[in-house]
Design a protein around this motif. Structure first.
Motif, short mmCIF file in Angstrom:
data_model
loop_
_atom_site.label_atom_id
_atom_site.label_comp_id
_atom_site.label_asym_id
_atom_site.label_seq_id
_atom_site.Cartn_x
_atom_site.Cartn_y
_atom_site.Cartn_z
N GLY A 98 0.79 -1.10 -0.04
CA GLY A 98 -0.07 -0.25 -0.06
C GLY A 98 0.96 1.49 -0.08
O GLY A 98 1.86 1.15 0.15
N ARG A 99 0.20 2.22 -0.15
CA ARG A 99 0.68 3.77 -0.38
C ARG A 99 0.59 4.27 1.10
O ARG A 99 -0.26 4.54 1.57
N THR A 100 1.58 5.01 1.61
CA THR A 100 1.76 5.77 2.72
C THR A 100 1.73 7.21 2.46
O THR A 100 1.57 7.56 1.00
N THR A 101 1.51 8.05 3.08
CA THR A 101 1.65 9.37 2.99
C THR A 101 2.93 9.87 2.96
O THR A 101 3.22 11.31 2.33
N ALA A 102 4.08 9.39 3.22
CA ALA A 102 5.64 9.46 3.19
C ALA A 102 5.80 9.93 1.71
O ALA A 102 5.17 9.11 0.84
N GLU A 103 6.67 10.75 1.38
CA GLU A 103 7.19 11.37 -0.05
C GLU A 103 8.35 10.20 -0.43
O GLU A 103 9.19 10.38 0.41
N PRO A 104 7.95 9.40 -1.35
CA PRO A 104 9.25 8.56 -1.77
C PRO A 104 10.26 9.35 -2.52
O PRO A 104 10.25 10.43 -2.88
N ARG A 105 11.52 8.70 -2.33
CA ARG A 105 12.64 9.43 -3.10
C ARG A 105 12.41 8.92 -4.54
O ARG A 105 13.28 9.57 -5.45
N VAL A 106 12.13 7.90 -4.81
CA VAL A 106 11.89 7.21 -6.24
C VAL A 106 10.78 6.17 -6.30
O VAL A 106 10.45 5.73 -5.24
N THR A 107 10.07 6.47 -7.27
CA THR A 107 8.87 5.54 -7.58
C THR A 107 9.15 4.89 -8.98
O THR A 107 9.42 5.61 -9.96
N LEU A 108 8.98 3.58 -8.84
CA LEU A 108 9.17 2.66 -10.16
C LEU A 108 7.81 2.18 -10.44
O LEU A 108 7.07 1.66 -9.70
N ALA A 109 7.49 2.34 -11.69
CA ALA A 109 6.17 1.95 -12.23
C ALA A 109 6.46 0.94 -13.60
O ALA A 109 7.18 1.60 -14.35
N MET A 110 5.85 -0.14 -13.43
CA MET A 110 5.95 -1.09 -14.61
C MET A 110 4.94 -2.06 -14.50
O MET A 110 4.18 -2.29 -13.73
N GLY A 111 4.71 -2.68 -15.71
CA GLY A 111 3.84 -3.99 -15.61
C GLY A 111 4.26 -5.31 -14.97
O GLY A 111 5.38 -5.37 -14.72
N ASP A 112 3.25 -6.27 -14.76
CA ASP A 112 3.48 -7.34 -13.99
C ASP A 112 4.52 -8.22 -14.78
O ASP A 112 5.59 -8.42 -14.17
N ALA A 113 4.70 -8.50 -15.90
CA ALA A 113 5.72 -9.04 -16.72
C ALA A 113 7.20 -8.57 -16.35
O ALA A 113 7.93 -9.19 -16.05
N ASP A 114 7.18 -7.17 -16.53
CA ASP A 114 8.48 -6.53 -16.38
C ASP A 114 8.94 -6.44 -15.04
O ASP A 114 10.01 -6.58 -14.75
N PHE A 115 8.08 -6.55 -14.17
CA PHE A 115 8.40 -6.52 -12.71
C PHE A 115 9.09 -7.73 -12.26
O PHE A 115 10.17 -8.00 -11.55
N LEU A 116 8.29 -8.81 -12.73
CA LEU A 116 8.77 -10.33 -12.45
C LEU A 116 10.25 -10.54 -13.13
O LEU A 116 10.89 -11.00 -12.37
N LYS A 117 10.28 -9.90 -14.33
CA LYS A 117 11.66 -10.08 -14.92
C LYS A 117 12.73 -9.45 -14.29
O LYS A 117 13.77 -9.97 -14.01
N LEU A 118 12.40 -8.10 -13.73
CA LEU A 118 13.40 -7.29 -12.95
C LEU A 118 13.64 -7.73 -11.74
O LEU A 118 15.05 -8.24 -11.58
N VAL A 119 12.74 -8.19 -10.87
CA VAL A 119 13.20 -8.63 -9.45
C VAL A 119 13.84 -10.33 -9.83
O VAL A 119 14.48 -10.78 -8.61
N SER A 120 13.68 -10.93 -10.71
CA SER A 120 14.02 -12.42 -10.77
C SER A 120 15.67 -12.36 -11.42
O SER A 120 16.17 -13.42 -11.75
#
Length: 155
Positions: A98-120
């Motif tokens: 989930g999203r907190t109210t804190a301000e992130p230093r970086v936000t990464l947005a991607m689709g499911d396939a790209d996420f799984l390929k990246l983290v693996s």
């Protein structure tokens, strides 16, 4: 058996990150998108990946780093965006859904396939950024160096 069936049948408690990476490497984008369309399976896979992030964290590499990273997995169909946050501070990594109210230093947005390929470890973050498969808001240099803070499996 499809790649999605293979992942659905996994006992995540007994699968090493390297074995998971090998399985993801064999999957097509179609297979991963099949996982993404199954809301319960998608939630289970995302929870497992983010749940392991704390264990894969390399505190010695992070040193005194303090950063909040927001992950947006864009989803598809009825399974919309999933948001998770990774907080690194005082040599520890904490992951929350989930999203907190804190301000992130970086936000990464991607689709499911790209996420799984990246983290693996099956895709290069720099290549993904150059090909616009991952969108980065905030500190791009921080995003480029994130892999050094985690023990990324090799397939």
């Amino acid at each position: 058996m499809s790649g999605a069936d293979d992942i659905a049948a996994l006992d995540f408690a007994s699968v090493t990150p390297e074995e998971f990476a090998r399985r993801v490497k064999k999957m097509s984008a179609k297979d991963i998108n099949e996982i993404a369309r199954d809301g319960a399976l998608r939630a289970r896979v995302l929870a497992e990946v983010f749940g392991r992030m704390e264990a894969q964290f390399k505190p010695e590499a992070a040193g005194s780093l303090e950063v909040l990273i927001r992950w947006k997995i864009t989803g598809q169909g009825d399974n919309g965006e999933a948001v998770w946050e990774t907080s690194i501070a005082n040599g520890t990594c904490t992951v929350t859904e989930g999203r907190t109210t804190a301000e992130p230093r970086v936000t990464l947005a991607m689709g499911d396939a790209d996420f799984l390929k990246l983290v693996s470890g099956n895709s290069s973050p720099v290549t993904m950024f150059m090909m616009r498969k991952v969108k980065i808001a905030g500190d791009v240099a921080m995003a480029a160096g994130l892999t050094r803070y985690f023990d990324i499996p090799k397939a």
